[in-house]
Design a protein around this motif. Structure first.
Motif, PDB file in Angstrom:
ATOM      1  N   THR A  71      -6.978  20.711 -10.227  1.00  0.00           N
ATOM      2  CA  THR A  71      -6.815  22.092 -10.174  1.00  0.00           C
ATOM      3  C   THR A  71      -5.911  22.763  -8.744  1.00  0.00           C
ATOM      4  OG1 THR A  71      -8.926  22.110  -9.160  1.00  0.00           O
ATOM      5  CG2 THR A  71      -9.050  22.590 -11.343  1.00  0.00           C
ATOM      6  N   SER A  75      -2.911  25.385  -8.666  1.00  0.00           N
ATOM      7  CA  SER A  75      -3.200  26.677  -7.801  1.00  0.00           C
ATOM      8  C   SER A  75      -1.998  26.845  -6.847  1.00  0.00           C
ATOM      9  CB  SER A  75      -4.354  26.405  -6.900  1.00  0.00           C
ATOM     10  OG  SER A  75      -4.588  27.437  -5.885  1.00  0.00           O
ATOM     11  N   LEU A  90      -7.952  29.093  -9.377  1.00  0.00           N
ATOM     12  CA  LEU A  90      -7.987  27.668  -9.431  1.00  0.00           C
ATOM     13  C   LEU A  90      -8.581  26.920  -8.005  1.00  0.00           C
ATOM     14  CD1 LEU A  90      -4.776  27.031 -11.542  1.00  0.00           C
ATOM     15  CD2 LEU A  90      -7.297  26.418 -12.001  1.00  0.00           C
ATOM     16  N   THR A  94     -11.373  24.408  -7.566  1.00  0.00           N
ATOM     17  CA  THR A  94     -11.362  23.462  -6.745  1.00  0.00           C
ATOM     18  C   THR A  94     -12.510  23.139  -5.758  1.00  0.00           C
ATOM     19  OG1 THR A  94      -8.885  23.415  -6.548  1.00  0.00           O
ATOM     20  CG2 THR A  94      -9.759  22.080  -5.044  1.00  0.00           C
TER      21      THR A  94
END
Length: 194
Positions: A71, A75, A90, A94
């Motif tokens: 993730t 991102s 995202l 995370t």
């Protein structure tokens, strides 16, 4: 020399030194964990060494930490496209996955205790002391990573990052991926070397 030129030169110098300083600190952490895992291997020759299976929670935490790296990668990809909303979303995922990792490490410690394996005390063994001690040290490093993520999220929320200015995000990402890879190493080390 104008004040603005001086500030730009200081900022450029900071940018040049930031990544090398991070790499030096990560190398020292690698040496620390290499020393601990070497001591683990040497201690396996003891007569009182007890072998045991890893707690199921450690498997779950490993999946969570791998997902958190994925993730974070996405991102950063969205940030490079200046899609700040998707990038921030995202980044929050995370963080949640990282907190889930810490929770499942705690659950794993309790699973070991429930089968009579303790870090210290009369019921402890050398092997459980090592695995719990090394894992706990990693969790401390991951908590530092969570603090880094919180700073990155805060700066992201304040719109300090963009496709053209990602240094803080990159530094936070490098450290987060480092602690992820470090856990994967430790997990497979404990899985195969018992």
């Amino acid at each position: 020399m104008s004040k603005q030129t001086l500030q730009e030169e200081l900022k450029a110098g900071k940018r040049k030194s930031a990544k090398p300083m991070l790499w030096v600190s990560m190398i020292s952490m690698v040496m620390f964990f290499a020393g601990l895992t070497s001591a683990y291997v040497i201690s396996m020759k003891r007569d009182d060494w007890v072998s045991f299976d890893l707690p199921q929670a450690f498997y779950i935490s490993t999946v969570l930490i791998v997902l958190s790296s994925i993730t974070l990668i996405f991102s950063q990809k969205f940030l490079k496209k200046d899609n700040l909303k998707a990038s921030l979303g995202l980044l929050l995922v995370t963080l949640i996955l990282g907190l889930g990792f810490v929770w499942y490490q705690y659950v794993g410690f309790n699973e070991l205790k429930s089968v009579g394996l303790y870090f210290t005390g009369p019921e402890s063994t050398v092997s459980t002391s090592f695995i719990l001690g090394i894992t706990f040290m990693h969790v401390l490093h991951l908590l530092a990573g969570i603090i880094v993520l919180l700073v990155v999220i805060y700066n992201h929320f304040k719109k300090k990052y963009s496709a053209s200015d990602m240094l803080g995000f990159e530094l936070g990402g490098i450290f987060w991926h480092f602690v992820d890879v470090l856990w994967i190493y430790l997990f497979f080390f404990f899985y195969f070397i018992r």
